[in-house]
Scaffold this active site. Sequence first.
Site, PDB file in Angstrom:
ATOM      1  N   CYS B  92      71.989 -16.661  98.712  1.00  0.00           N
ATOM      2  CA  CYS B  92      70.677 -17.320  98.709  1.00  0.00           C
ATOM      3  C   CYS B  92      70.735 -18.667  98.010  1.00  0.00           C
ATOM      4  CB  CYS B  92      69.643 -16.421  98.042  1.00  0.00           C
ATOM      5  SG  CYS B  92      69.587 -14.805  98.812  1.00  0.00           S
ATOM      6  N   HIS B 382      61.584 -15.908 102.937  1.00  0.00           N
ATOM      7  CA  HIS B 382      62.861 -16.322 102.345  1.00  0.00           C
ATOM      8  C   HIS B 382      63.994 -16.154 103.343  1.00  0.00           C
ATOM      9  CE1 HIS B 382      66.286 -16.657  99.828  1.00  0.00           C
ATOM     10  NE2 HIS B 382      66.434 -15.380  99.563  1.00  0.00           N
ATOM     11  N   CYS B 412      68.288 -17.481  92.475  1.00  0.00           N
ATOM     12  CA  CYS B 412      69.241 -16.398  92.276  1.00  0.00           C
ATOM     13  C   CYS B 412      69.919 -16.080  93.597  1.00  0.00           C
ATOM     14  CB  CYS B 412      68.545 -15.151  91.743  1.00  0.00           C
ATOM     15  SG  CYS B 412      67.283 -14.500  92.854  1.00  0.00           S
TER      16      CYS B 412
END
Lengths: 466, 441, 311
Positions: B92, B382, B412
Amino acid sequence: MSDRYSQIVNSLPGRLIAGRVGLPQPTPLERHRPGAPVLAGRALLGAAPGGRLAGPLAKALADAGVETATVDADELRSAAADAGLDAAIFNAGAGGEQRFKALVFDATGIADSTQLVELQRFFHPTVRRLERCGRVVVLGTPPAACSGARERTAQRALEGFTRSLAKEVGRGATVQLVHVAPKAEGELASTLRFLLSPRSAYVSGQVVEIGPPVVKKAPAVDWERPLAGKRALVTGASRGIGAAIAETLRRDGADLVLLDVPALASDLAAVAKALDAETIELDITEEGAPAAIAERLSDGVDVVVHNAGVTRDRTIAKMPEERWSTLMEINLSSEERIDDALLEAGLLRANGRIVCVSSMSGIAGNSGQTNYATSKAGVIGMVEALAGDLAKRGATINAVAPGFIETQMTGQMPIAIREAGRRMNSMSQGGLPVDVAETIAWFASPASTGVNGNVVRVCGQSLLGA
Amino acid sequence: MNPKTRPVAVVGGNRIPFARSNSAYSKASNQDMLTAALDGLVDRCSLDGERLGEVVGGAVLKHSRDRDLTRESVLGTRLAPETPAYDVQQACGTGLEAAILVANKIALGQIDAGIACGTDTTSDAPIGLNEDLRELLLDANRERSTGGKLKQLARLRPGHVVPAIPRNEEPRTGMSMGEHCALMAAEWGIGRDEQDELAALSHHNLAAAYERGFNADLVTPYLGLERDQNLRPDSTVEKLAKLGPVFGGPDGTMTAANSTPLSDGASAVLLASEEWAAERGLPVLATFAEGQTAAVDHVHKREGLLMAPAYAVARMLDRAGLTLQDFDLYEIHEAFAAQVLCTLRAWEDPVFCRERLGRDEPLGSIDRDKLNVNGGSLAAGHPFAATGGRIVAGLAKALQERGGGRGLISVCAAGGQGVVAILEAPGDGATAKKTTKGGKR
Amino acid sequence: MDQRTLTRPPSILPLYARAAAPLVPGASLLPFVPGRGAEVPDVELTLPDVEPQASAVADYARVCGFAVRATLPPTYPHVLAFPLHMAVMADGRFPFGAVGLVHVENSITVHRPVEIGERLTLRVRPTKVEQHPKGRTFGLVSEAHVAGELVWESLSTMLRRGGGGDGKAEGGERGTGNGREAPAGTAAQWKLGGDLGRRYAAVSGDRNPIHMHALTAKPLGFPRAIAHGMWTKARALAALDGRLPDSYRVEVRFRRPILLPGTVAFASAAGDDGIDFAVRDARKGTPHLDGRVEPLQTKQSKQTSGRKRAK
């Protein structure tokens, strides 16, 4: 010696039946194994605001390598940080399935009865998270050391809480109250380790006093072998509890001098051989016995364990004087004389330990044991009387008071009495000799410099004399 | 070697609205979405036919056919085909890491302008051959004779048709990211209410941002979507409280609403030297001041899988000579509400800061009114590698909009990693103190 | 002019039946079967409120090699208009049956990109029959309007072989219709699968049997199935993806059919005023398609070049 009842009710069918008919179902107690961690699980640390032990507790937990979580309070988090305790946060409101092996609560901040609710706030959401054979330790201030009446009242109240909680927790868990005197904050380590660990398996509902250290500088201790290089005398060491004490002190590194009467010489020799120990075959009630012992210990001794003892049961109406006196000589008077001889000759080394074995009977009294109970209450008196004096010499004196301990002696009891003894305590089972021995080892540890004048029962919180 | 560095400008950004998995973009590939995001940026910044220094991007879930995904996407745009491109992948953190890479080359003078981008689809996900089947086919391929090939193919079994579907699972722990985060939430005592509050606020902030037109020059409609599909402007804590937990067991606190949904989307952000931007009359929204990555040993050291940003930020602050409070805006990627709250709690916690970060004092609290002011991943969705670009462009614009200031980005990533950065915009709005000179070591 | 407005797209299968009916000897004598008239009828079909579905567009884009964008592929409105083409040609007054017609040229004018989500009004009308070296031709003009604005138009030139024509071949083998040299070389090779016709049919609705399978193509004179001309054009435009301006005209001439499966070569050459491109057989160089993209002068200019160029 086997506790067949426990075996049966812990088998699957036994458990089902016992559960149905409401029989007590004793939890098999975890006991210490060499190399095991102090606590086989996580500890949760909480505190009433304004307490003085958060820092010392955090340090003791960190040093003991106990995986710890704290409640989310700034005081505690800062204390943990300062102590190097890498603690997680526990928030009861956050849910989750976290469980703990130990709950440690600093209650020294409670200075008024209205603040006792802090006990409820900490334990209400956490007590169900306590694992099997878990440990609860509440730390307070000795009431006598409190500054005002309100604080003294509140601190005295803690005892009612811990003694009741000890009866509620069940499943092999124990609950203790530890009174930490002012200036004794640095003395927590050995006591906390003992009370958190499986070494204190059969000790529950007790109040332990920790005072200022009897020596200026506590020695560094190898916690696996705290008695390494120490010399320990154990009386009555050929059998039962005495032999267990010898084994345990040897495990902790002590060089042993084992004493018993000549009649048990062969038993004593067997124990001594296994433990690489010296022996003294001697009747301690003989007139020259104290001197003889002092002679054998002329190099000095670090730990003296007065374990030798007998019963000569008879109601007082049927008790001849001889029966009274023999017992009193063995169980109390000889101990006084030996102590005097060793102390006068200066043979008890610096940071020395005297550990006596009292009895639940000495506290609660027991029909048919006027003589025995008198002697064992006398032992308590001796501890109380000598504690101050020994502290000045840099030594301590403490006593254990065993409850129902599974030995050859109890094995010969009539079954009704034996079962009553076994079950009439919070653990619903008898203790083992090693439980007494572990408690003695804690007193004997050179790190227990603040533990003086205590009488700690090893009784599974017996209903008798509680 | 060039010892000097120069400021790196965030010039503009573009993304397509983020879609929920298997919905509006179910037929769009990573390359489609990345191309769309890039083309929108090309339009917005008039980059038709422009040969940029490079385009850096990636996707977390990639098909084997997407070997050079970014380059292939560039070739589908109106950028000059002579613009080089390469793929990166850091879970990510991919999008933000791509921005750091481009920024570093610009700072060193190796390039003048470049695009950092990212895309991900959980709808058009790569489904692999059953591992046994794959080995069988490879064995057959190695056989020289037809007979040998047939012999290998005779090993075919019905079970071989079961495909290998990519799983959102940490390879070394076997736990999903959500399960890991549930552990963190428990470790940090993060409650359900505060997670739901953060989620609701994220929706409200994103909805408000759309309402006032904040996203008008950040988002280009795609396949019928004009806004992020996951956005629920009417979210309330009360509504969210009704959802059951999806991670952490029956007593868990993490729900489908306070965890980001699987989503599809792409984003791109244009970085350049200030001179390059000036020559083209393009604005400098902010400068890309710092970047930092960190990782934790989530396997063996009892570290939270998603706690690495807490480390990365601490190190970056030390390097920049800043404190956690020296920021006007904070963009903390909301992978899970619990992740954000754990990170904030960790920075406040004396124990974490002492034991893990080696600091005498905690980093301290932040002003929560400055956090994710235009919404976060919980509302927007996301698409893994697209989040970095969304945040960089959005923060740069927000800083410019408020007339200057400094912003912190924290993202993160799987594998126990964290990517963080600092953006700065000059102006009166810069209330937080200036970066101390010589802060860069 | 006969202007008819439809409320929904005509359904294709019955149209196919009617389109194929003239193949049956004598059938064209029937009133509803095309083939009787000498001139195309002056008819215009209008289909309003056509909203392309993103999912269908994506499927189409995938088969043709376009990126899935927020805008329609430039060839997509042609697919939307196809049922109207069929309906026009199925008219009983029409001089030819649709089956057997050859699509020889197509010119698309993109006035501006069409966003997915915009509602289109489609208009289709035929142009007059003209003589061609190989027969007779007519045009099919398609327009797409958004709220009255002409955004896209297309002219397809259909050839009916034989039955007229002066026999002169138009243009060289390598030249484009506008006299330009087709770009040489190979920019890309496309390996076309045997199922390409069926895949394109599924996303375009054009299920002409010559594209579906060798078995259905043979009766119509092809040794194997052949690629759709509009697929080839779409594929070529997809190859130019990113190089195309916002408004442009792209015209192609369909040369030899592409037999499936097969491998073809694509080439393009960009000049100042446009891009020439060509598709050939990869091995033999036989031309399949020539084309050219020319940007429009201004985005606003409502050029009707497609119509003007209709021959």
